[in-house]
Design a protein around this motif. Structure first.
Motif, PDB file in Angstrom:
ATOM      1  N   LEU A  16      10.431  -7.327   0.668  1.00 27.55           N
ATOM      2  CA  LEU A  16       9.693  -6.134   1.078  1.00 27.55           C
ATOM      3  C   LEU A  16      10.641  -5.040   1.579  1.00 27.55           C
ATOM      4  N   ARG A  17      11.673  -5.458   2.321  1.00 29.36           N
ATOM      5  CA  ARG A  17      12.615  -4.464   2.857  1.00 29.36           C
ATOM      6  C   ARG A  17      13.311  -3.732   1.707  1.00 29.36           C
ATOM      7  N   ARG A  18      13.687  -4.505   0.671  1.00 28.38           N
ATOM      8  CA  ARG A  18      14.361  -3.911  -0.485  1.00 28.38           C
ATOM      9  C   ARG A  18      13.440  -2.913  -1.185  1.00 28.38           C
ATOM     10  N   LEU A  19      12.165  -3.287  -1.287  1.00 33.49           N
ATOM     11  CA  LEU A  19      11.191  -2.412  -1.947  1.00 33.49           C
ATOM     12  C   LEU A  19      10.957  -1.135  -1.137  1.00 33.49           C
ATOM     13  N   ARG A  20      10.859  -1.277   0.190  1.00 37.26           N
ATOM     14  CA  ARG A  20      10.710  -0.086   1.052  1.00 37.26           C
ATOM     15  C   ARG A  20      11.883   0.865   0.798  1.00 37.26           C
ATOM     16  N   LYS A  21      13.096   0.277   0.826  1.00 35.56           N
ATOM     17  CA  LYS A  21      14.315   1.088   0.687  1.00 35.56           C
ATOM     18  C   LYS A  21      14.304   1.836  -0.646  1.00 35.56           C
ATOM     19  N   LYS A  22      13.968   1.115  -1.710  1.00 38.45           N
ATOM     20  CA  LYS A  22      13.981   1.695  -3.060  1.00 38.45           C
ATOM     21  C   LYS A  22      12.997   2.868  -3.176  1.00 38.45           C
ATOM     22  N   LEU A  23      11.828   2.713  -2.537  1.00 32.56           N
ATOM     23  CA  LEU A  23      10.778   3.723  -2.731  1.00 32.56           C
ATOM     24  C   LEU A  23      10.848   4.859  -1.719  1.00 32.56           C
ATOM     25  N   ILE A  24      11.072   4.535  -0.460  1.00 32.91           N
ATOM     26  CA  ILE A  24      11.006   5.573   0.586  1.00 32.91           C
ATOM     27  C   ILE A  24      12.099   6.628   0.391  1.00 32.91           C
ATOM     28  N   LYS A  25      13.225   6.206  -0.205  1.00 32.18           N
ATOM     29  CA  LYS A  25      14.300   7.192  -0.408  1.00 32.18           C
ATOM     30  C   LYS A  25      13.888   8.294  -1.391  1.00 32.18           C
ATOM     31  N   LYS A  26      12.769   8.104  -2.092  1.00 32.78           N
ATOM     32  CA  LYS A  26      12.284   9.124  -3.031  1.00 32.78           C
ATOM     33  C   LYS A  26      11.436  10.193  -2.328  1.00 32.78           C
ATOM     34  N   ALA A  27      11.113   9.995  -1.055  1.00 30.35           N
ATOM     35  CA  ALA A  27      10.299  10.981  -0.332  1.00 30.35           C
ATOM     36  C   ALA A  27      11.100  12.267  -0.159  1.00 30.35           C
ATOM     37  N   SER A  28      10.408  13.406  -0.339  1.00 33.21           N
ATOM     38  CA  SER A  28      11.116  14.680  -0.174  1.00 33.21           C
ATOM     39  C   SER A  28      10.167  15.747   0.366  1.00 33.21           C
ATOM     40  N   ILE A  34       0.968   7.770   6.138  1.00 37.32           N
ATOM     41  CA  ILE A  34      -0.332   7.273   6.632  1.00 37.32           C
ATOM     42  C   ILE A  34      -0.142   5.843   7.160  1.00 37.32           C
ATOM     43  N   GLY A  35      -0.741   5.535   8.294  1.00 38.22           N
ATOM     44  CA  GLY A  35      -0.673   4.161   8.823  1.00 38.22           C
ATOM     45  C   GLY A  35       0.760   3.726   9.053  1.00 38.22           C
ATOM     46  N   ALA A  36       1.507   4.557   9.758  1.00 32.69           N
ATOM     47  CA  ALA A  36       2.960   4.324   9.918  1.00 32.69           C
ATOM     48  C   ALA A  36       3.272   3.055  10.711  1.00 32.69           C
ATOM     49  N   GLY A  37       2.298   2.535  11.444  1.00 30.43           N
ATOM     50  CA  GLY A  37       2.482   1.273  12.174  1.00 30.43           C
ATOM     51  C   GLY A  37       3.647   1.334  13.132  1.00 30.43           C
ATOM     52  N   THR A  38       4.532   0.350  13.048  1.00 30.99           N
ATOM     53  CA  THR A  38       5.664   0.277  13.980  1.00 30.99           C
ATOM     54  C   THR A  38       6.896   0.985  13.425  1.00 30.99           C
ATOM     55  N   GLY A  39       6.735   1.653  12.274  1.00 28.98           N
ATOM     56  CA  GLY A  39       7.838   2.476  11.755  1.00 28.98           C
ATOM     57  C   GLY A  39       8.837   1.728  10.875  1.00 28.98           C
ATOM     58  N   LEU A  40       8.367   0.711  10.152  1.00 26.59           N
ATOM     59  CA  LEU A  40       9.307  -0.073   9.334  1.00 26.59           C
ATOM     60  C   LEU A  40       9.883   0.712   8.155  1.00 26.59           C
ATOM     61  N   ASN A  41       9.258   1.838   7.802  1.00 27.75           N
ATOM     62  CA  ASN A  41       9.815   2.655   6.703  1.00 27.75           C
ATOM     63  C   ASN A  41      10.840   3.678   7.190  1.00 27.75           C
ATOM     64  N   LEU A  42      10.829   3.914   8.505  1.00 30.97           N
ATOM     65  CA  LEU A  42      11.647   5.012   9.055  1.00 30.97           C
ATOM     66  C   LEU A  42      13.129   5.005   8.654  1.00 30.97           C
ATOM     67  N   PRO A  43      13.785   3.829   8.617  1.00 25.16           N
ATOM     68  CA  PRO A  43      15.231   3.870   8.298  1.00 25.16           C
ATOM     69  C   PRO A  43      15.536   4.390   6.904  1.00 25.16           C
ATOM     70  N   TYR A  44      14.554   4.450   6.030  1.00 24.77           N
ATOM     71  CA  TYR A  44      14.852   4.723   4.613  1.00 24.77           C
ATOM     72  C   TYR A  44      14.599   6.161   4.164  1.00 24.77           C
ATOM     73  N   GLY A 188       5.164   1.496  -5.830  1.00 23.12           N
ATOM     74  CA  GLY A 188       5.470   2.488  -6.856  1.00 23.12           C
ATOM     75  C   GLY A 188       5.264   3.891  -6.354  1.00 23.12           C
ATOM     76  N   THR A 189       5.235   4.789  -7.319  1.00 22.15           N
ATOM     77  CA  THR A 189       5.017   6.206  -7.016  1.00 22.15           C
ATOM     78  C   THR A 189       3.854   6.685  -7.881  1.00 22.15           C
ATOM     79  N   GLY A 190       3.350   7.844  -7.572  1.00 26.03           N
ATOM     80  CA  GLY A 190       2.239   8.357  -8.366  1.00 26.03           C
ATOM     81  C   GLY A 190       2.074   9.847  -8.162  1.00 26.03           C
ATOM     82  N   LYS A 191       1.295  10.428  -9.049  1.00 28.78           N
ATOM     83  CA  LYS A 191       0.989  11.858  -8.896  1.00 28.78           C
ATOM     84  C   LYS A 191      -0.471  12.091  -9.301  1.00 28.78           C
ATOM     85  N   ILE A 192      -0.948  13.278  -9.007  1.00 29.06           N
ATOM     86  CA  ILE A 192      -2.329  13.579  -9.347  1.00 29.06           C
ATOM     87  C   ILE A 192      -2.413  13.801 -10.861  1.00 29.06           C
ATOM     88  N   LYS A 193      -3.358  13.089 -11.510  1.00 33.20           N
ATOM     89  CA  LYS A 193      -3.530  13.242 -12.971  1.00 33.20           C
ATOM     90  C   LYS A 193      -3.885  14.685 -13.272  1.00 33.20           C
TER      91      LYS A 193
END
Ligand SMILES: C[S@@+](CC[C@H](N)C(=O)[O-])C[C@H]1O[C@@H](n2cnc3c(N)ncnc32)[C@H](O)[C@@H]1O
Length: 197
Positions: A16-28, A34-44, A188-193
């Motif tokens: 899961l950590r590897r998947l978070r890292k791979k995907l979150i780095k695409k945020a711009s 949404i539902g950030a919880g304890t912030g496990l995505n924050l490092p990425y 994964g990632t997605g966009k509006i059709k």
């Protein structure tokens, strides 16, 4: 480390950590998580490509979030307590909307996804990781049977949601970029059709 982080650690280690890292780095750009919880995505999040991150949760874990965010001094973070089913943000406010392991719990998935579509820019992207109902018939039935009890133990979490189908029927085009545990965890990632715009 919170109890949630400890509970998640075996899964994080399994991939899961590897998947978070791979995907979150695409945020711009301007990001809503949404539902950030304890912030496990924050490092990425990559400070150089992100203008701001709104960390939002219906039950904001401020202490855990603030503790983790102290390692990211150059990231502009905004904390908000709200419900994804009724967001206070204006239309087309965000370049990226992130949600990981959230829609298993949201009471009205359709309403939540409609709100995400509303606040996402037309050319924006979503980044997601969700656990879904297993594809195998036998395992799917087992997860159906276990869900009523699991929901009580795990704050409303459903083990048998068909979140990818719901995302597609809510007008998103998806690109699946990672999976774990026989496709139970999908990211994964997605966009509006275009047709849905
Ligand atoms: C299983 S935790 C996932 C936390 C984090 N995203 C992660 O990947 O570890 C689910 C989170 O979603 C939040 N949540 C559930 N329903 C929500 C809703 N309707 N609106 C906003 N947040 C919600 C919960 O409070 C919880 O923090």
């Amino acid at each position: 480390m919170t109890i949630y982080d400890l509970f998640m650690e075996p899964l994080e280690k399994t991939g899961l950590r590897r998947l978070r890292k791979k995907l979150i780095k695409k945020a711009s750009g301007d990001v809503l998580e949404i539902g950030a919880g304890t912030g496990l995505n924050l490092p990425y999040y990559r400070e150089e490509q992100v203008s701001s991150v709104v960390l939002m949760d219906r039950d904001l874990k401020s202490k855990a979030l603030k503790k983790k965010s102290s390692n990211h001094k150059n990231l502009k973070l905004i904390f908000r307590e709200e419900n994804v089913m009724n967001l206070s943000f204006p239309d087309e406010r965000f370049d990226t909307v992130v949600f990981t392991l959230v829609f298993c719990t949201v009471a009205d998935v359709e309403k939540g996804l409609k709100e995400i579509r509303r606040v996402l820019k037309k050319d924006g992207k979503i980044i997601f990781i969700e656990h879904v109902r297993p594809e195998s018939k036998a395992l799917g039935r087992t997860f159906d049977t276990a869900t009523p009890l699991w929901k009580k133990l795990a704050k409303g979490c459903h083990l048998n949601r068909k979140t990818m189908e719901q995302l597609r029927s809510s007008g998103f085009e998806l690109k699946l970029e990672g999976k774990m545990m026989k496709n139970i965890f999908l990211g994964g990632t997605g966009k509006i059709k275009r047709t849905a715009q």
